[in-house]
Design a protein around this motif. Sequence first.
Motif, PDB file in Angstrom:
ATOM      1  N   PHE A 192       0.845  -1.189   0.000  1.00  6.48           N
ATOM      2  CA  PHE A 192       0.000   0.000   0.000  1.00  6.48           C
ATOM      3  C   PHE A 192       0.882   1.241   0.000  1.00  6.48           C
ATOM      4  N   THR A 193       0.796   2.001  -1.070  1.00  4.19           N
ATOM      5  CA  THR A 193       1.548   3.253  -1.218  1.00  4.19           C
ATOM      6  C   THR A 193       0.981   4.019  -2.397  1.00  4.19           C
ATOM      7  N   LYS A 194       1.150   5.345  -2.393  1.00  6.45           N
ATOM      8  CA  LYS A 194       0.741   6.157  -3.528  1.00  6.45           C
ATOM      9  C   LYS A 194       1.928   6.522  -4.415  1.00  6.45           C
ATOM     10  N   ASN A 195       3.102   6.055  -4.041  1.00  3.99           N
ATOM     11  CA  ASN A 195       4.321   6.341  -4.801  1.00  3.99           C
ATOM     12  C   ASN A 195       4.559   5.189  -5.785  1.00  3.99           C
ATOM     13  N   ILE A 196       4.446   5.462  -7.077  1.00  3.33           N
ATOM     14  CA  ILE A 196       4.545   4.403  -8.075  1.00  3.33           C
ATOM     15  C   ILE A 196       5.924   3.749  -8.077  1.00  3.33           C
ATOM     16  N   ASP A 197       6.972   4.540  -7.805  1.00  3.30           N
ATOM     17  CA  ASP A 197       8.320   3.973  -7.785  1.00  3.30           C
ATOM     18  C   ASP A 197       8.482   2.989  -6.618  1.00  3.30           C
ATOM     19  N   ILE A 198       7.988   3.379  -5.450  1.00  2.80           N
ATOM     20  CA  ILE A 198       8.052   2.483  -4.290  1.00  2.80           C
ATOM     21  C   ILE A 198       7.216   1.243  -4.549  1.00  2.80           C
ATOM     22  N   ALA A 199       6.041   1.433  -5.147  1.00  8.53           N
ATOM     23  CA  ALA A 199       5.172   0.290  -5.439  1.00  8.53           C
ATOM     24  C   ALA A 199       5.870  -0.709  -6.350  1.00  8.53           C
ATOM     25  N   MET A 200       6.448  -0.215  -7.435  1.00  2.51           N
ATOM     26  CA  MET A 200       7.059  -1.128  -8.401  1.00  2.51           C
ATOM     27  C   MET A 200       8.336  -1.756  -7.860  1.00  2.51           C
ATOM     28  N   ASP A 201       9.061  -1.035  -7.047  1.00  2.00           N
ATOM     29  CA  ASP A 201      10.259  -1.605  -6.426  1.00  2.00           C
ATOM     30  C   ASP A 201       9.871  -2.727  -5.461  1.00  2.00           C
ATOM     31  N   THR A 202       8.781  -2.515  -4.740  1.00  2.00           N
ATOM     32  CA  THR A 202       8.307  -3.534  -3.796  1.00  2.00           C
ATOM     33  C   THR A 202       7.768  -4.752  -4.538  1.00  2.00           C
ATOM     34  N   VAL A 203       7.026  -4.506  -5.615  1.00  2.00           N
ATOM     35  CA  VAL A 203       6.523  -5.610  -6.435  1.00  2.00           C
ATOM     36  C   VAL A 203       7.690  -6.476  -6.917  1.00  2.00           C
ATOM     37  N   LYS A 204       8.763  -5.815  -7.349  1.00  2.00           N
ATOM     38  CA  LYS A 204       9.916  -6.538  -7.879  1.00  2.00           C
ATOM     39  C   LYS A 204      10.600  -7.373  -6.799  1.00  2.00           C
ATOM     40  N   LYS A 205      10.650  -6.869  -5.580  1.00  2.00           N
ATOM     41  CA  LYS A 205      11.421  -7.519  -4.529  1.00  2.00           C
ATOM     42  C   LYS A 205      10.647  -8.557  -3.729  1.00  2.00           C
ATOM     43  N   LEU A 206       9.331  -8.453  -3.688  1.00  2.00           N
ATOM     44  CA  LEU A 206       8.548  -9.444  -2.942  1.00  2.00           C
ATOM     45  C   LEU A 206       8.542 -10.767  -3.690  1.00  2.00           C
ATOM     46  N   ASN A 207       8.808 -11.842  -2.982  1.00  2.00           N
ATOM     47  CA  ASN A 207       8.770 -13.176  -3.569  1.00  2.00           C
ATOM     48  C   ASN A 207       7.321 -13.659  -3.533  1.00  2.00           C
ATOM     49  N   ALA A 208       6.634 -13.541  -4.660  1.00  2.00           N
ATOM     50  CA  ALA A 208       5.219 -13.891  -4.739  1.00  2.00           C
ATOM     51  C   ALA A 208       4.855 -14.139  -6.191  1.00  2.00           C
ATOM     52  N   THR A 209       3.785 -14.907  -6.403  1.00  2.00           N
ATOM     53  CA  THR A 209       3.303 -15.084  -7.767  1.00  2.00           C
ATOM     54  C   THR A 209       2.435 -13.918  -8.212  1.00  2.00           C
ATOM     55  N   ALA A 210       1.907 -13.171  -7.249  1.00  2.00           N
ATOM     56  CA  ALA A 210       1.105 -11.990  -7.568  1.00  2.00           C
ATOM     57  C   ALA A 210       1.254 -10.987  -6.430  1.00  2.00           C
ATOM     58  N   VAL A 211       1.411  -9.721  -6.791  1.00  2.00           N
ATOM     59  CA  VAL A 211       1.491  -8.652  -5.789  1.00  2.00           C
ATOM     60  C   VAL A 211       0.410  -7.634  -6.102  1.00  2.00           C
ATOM     61  N   MET A 212      -0.451  -7.386  -5.127  1.00  2.00           N
ATOM     62  CA  MET A 212      -1.511  -6.409  -5.275  1.00  2.00           C
ATOM     63  C   MET A 212      -1.010  -5.037  -4.811  1.00  2.00           C
ATOM     64  N   VAL A 213      -1.243  -4.033  -5.599  1.00  2.00           N
ATOM     65  CA  VAL A 213      -0.870  -2.672  -5.233  1.00  2.00           C
ATOM     66  C   VAL A 213      -2.139  -1.954  -4.792  1.00  2.00           C
ATOM     67  N   ASN A 214      -2.168  -1.545  -3.527  1.00  2.00           N
ATOM     68  CA  ASN A 214      -3.315  -0.871  -2.924  1.00  2.00           C
ATOM     69  C   ASN A 214      -4.579  -1.743  -2.959  1.00  2.00           C
ATOM     70  N   ASP A 215      -4.393  -3.023  -2.714  1.00  2.00           N
ATOM     71  CA  ASP A 215      -5.502  -3.960  -2.579  1.00  2.00           C
ATOM     72  C   ASP A 215      -5.043  -5.099  -1.673  1.00  2.00           C
ATOM     73  N   HIS A 216      -5.991  -5.818  -1.097  1.00  2.00           N
ATOM     74  CA  HIS A 216      -5.612  -6.879  -0.160  1.00  2.00           C
ATOM     75  C   HIS A 216      -5.135  -8.121  -0.900  1.00  2.00           C
ATOM     76  N   THR A 217      -4.462  -8.998  -0.181  1.00  2.00           N
ATOM     77  CA  THR A 217      -3.820 -10.171  -0.782  1.00  2.00           C
ATOM     78  C   THR A 217      -4.814 -11.221  -1.260  1.00  2.00           C
ATOM     79  N   ALA A 218      -6.048 -11.183  -0.774  1.00  2.00           N
ATOM     80  CA  ALA A 218      -7.016 -12.226  -1.117  1.00  2.00           C
ATOM     81  C   ALA A 218      -7.822 -11.907  -2.369  1.00  2.00           C
ATOM     82  N   PHE A 219      -7.442 -10.839  -3.077  1.00  2.00           N
ATOM     83  CA  PHE A 219      -8.165 -10.522  -4.310  1.00  2.00           C
ATOM     84  C   PHE A 219      -7.927 -11.613  -5.346  1.00  2.00           C
ATOM     85  N   ARG A 220      -9.014 -12.008  -6.005  1.00  2.00           N
ATOM     86  CA  ARG A 220      -8.903 -12.973  -7.102  1.00  2.00           C
ATOM     87  C   ARG A 220     -10.112 -12.877  -8.013  1.00  2.00           C
ATOM     88  N   VAL A 221      -9.868 -12.926  -9.315  1.00  2.00           N
ATOM     89  CA  VAL A 221     -10.925 -13.199 -10.277  1.00  2.00           C
ATOM     90  C   VAL A 221     -10.522 -14.477 -10.996  1.00  2.00           C
TER      91      VAL A 221
END
Length: 464
Positions: A397-426
């Motif tokens: 959760f952040t409004k800074n796109i650079d921080i968001a994308m850096d975190t997405v890159k570094k988190l070990n996960a198959t999916a990273v939600m930006v400003n949404d909870h981890t249980a989101f799924r369609v």
Amino acid sequence: MQNTVKIASPYDLSVIKELNLMDRNELEKAIQTAQHLFENQSLWIPAYKRMEILEKAASLMSDRVEELIHLALSEGGKPYQDSKAEVLRAIKGVKLAAEHISQIKGEQIPMALMESAQNRLAFTTKEPIGIVAAISAFNHPLNLAVHQIATAFAAGCPVIFKPALTTPMSGIALAEIFKDAGAPEGWIQVVLCERDLAEALVTDSRIHFFSFIGSAKVGWYLHSKLSPGTRSALEHGGAAPVIVEQDADFGEMIPDLVKGGFYHAGQVCVSVQRVYVHEGIIENFIKKFVTEANQLTVGDPADAATDVGPLILPKEVDRVAEWVNEAIVEGAQLLTGGKRISETLYQPTVLLNPSEKSKVSTNEIFGPVVCIYTYTDRDEAINRANALDVHFQAAVFTKNIDIAMDTVKKLNATAVMVNDHTAFRVDWMPFGGRDTSGIGMGGISYTINEMMREKMTVIKSKYL
């Protein structure tokens, strides 16, 4: 005398139904039936007919929405509002399976790239992989069945489906709906059996694909016993981490995280579990999160006002209570909850800074418990989030796109939600864990593709 299983309400423990369990001879007949259908290609269901049956099944499900909702909540304990969302998702999943059949196709392979490959035409086609053995979990009894049954049927595979013995009725109802929609006898078989026969099923040499949704311990064990050549897809749980930066939008974030943490009493493989909050906003975060959690209504899943229902079994309430008490003894601060409401209900619970060695920090809780940890350095928080051997979905959760994308890159996960909870799924997105959390990707179209295999045809002609 035939063995039976009693299906009980997770809320009041009343017996809903008693069903017969299958014996080894009946299981053998089921496998033989599936084998006959697959090996005799004249019995295969053509694509247009599979589409018609799936479309009809979705229509029948739409006609029976309320019936399916009450069936799912009675055996699984998920509150009415969330069971309704599950049933609607399941209907969409069947429609997606029907739609994807038109996308099953191969490709042309270029020839004549060297002299020895001249005068040839090569192309691939897709074929059903064979008999699918599917073992499912209790927490989404209808939608998970769709992800294993409808996908196999769409791919043209006979499927033998074993639901969780706590929640088999939704899967049985789905199979009956497919039958009413015109599915020929034997293409969808539901088996109720104990663990030894389930193991005999999935490890049988006639099984071509093993689909598993459940615990890592059981899934990896069965995976290790598969016959050579059996392909598999395993979906296990995780301990979903969330990184909260100082600029996070509290108005959006708090309701999302509370929903993601306590939805279905936390009995979801991607439930919000470990929330890492920057120390600069920790006091405000705690205040708002605890206030929101305390407003949740816990009780009868049949009541439309209920937010959090029962855990699947009383022994799971015992386990969650034990883990929470252990975490408190080991230094966690109890912010709210922490008490058993009844034999089947447990308060939505929030812990602050439990030990990194406590079970609530190292294992999937699968209960209504959220752990909050403070951090000063984001990279250090990400390292802590990545420290376990389970990696599924995560969030930042952040409004800074650079921080968001850096975190997405570094988190070990198959999916990273930006400003949404981890249980989101369609149900049309890829969904699955990596490392200990699983193998292969779920999602309707992705699963159908995994249940098929390629065949290449090469034609040699002097006129090519």
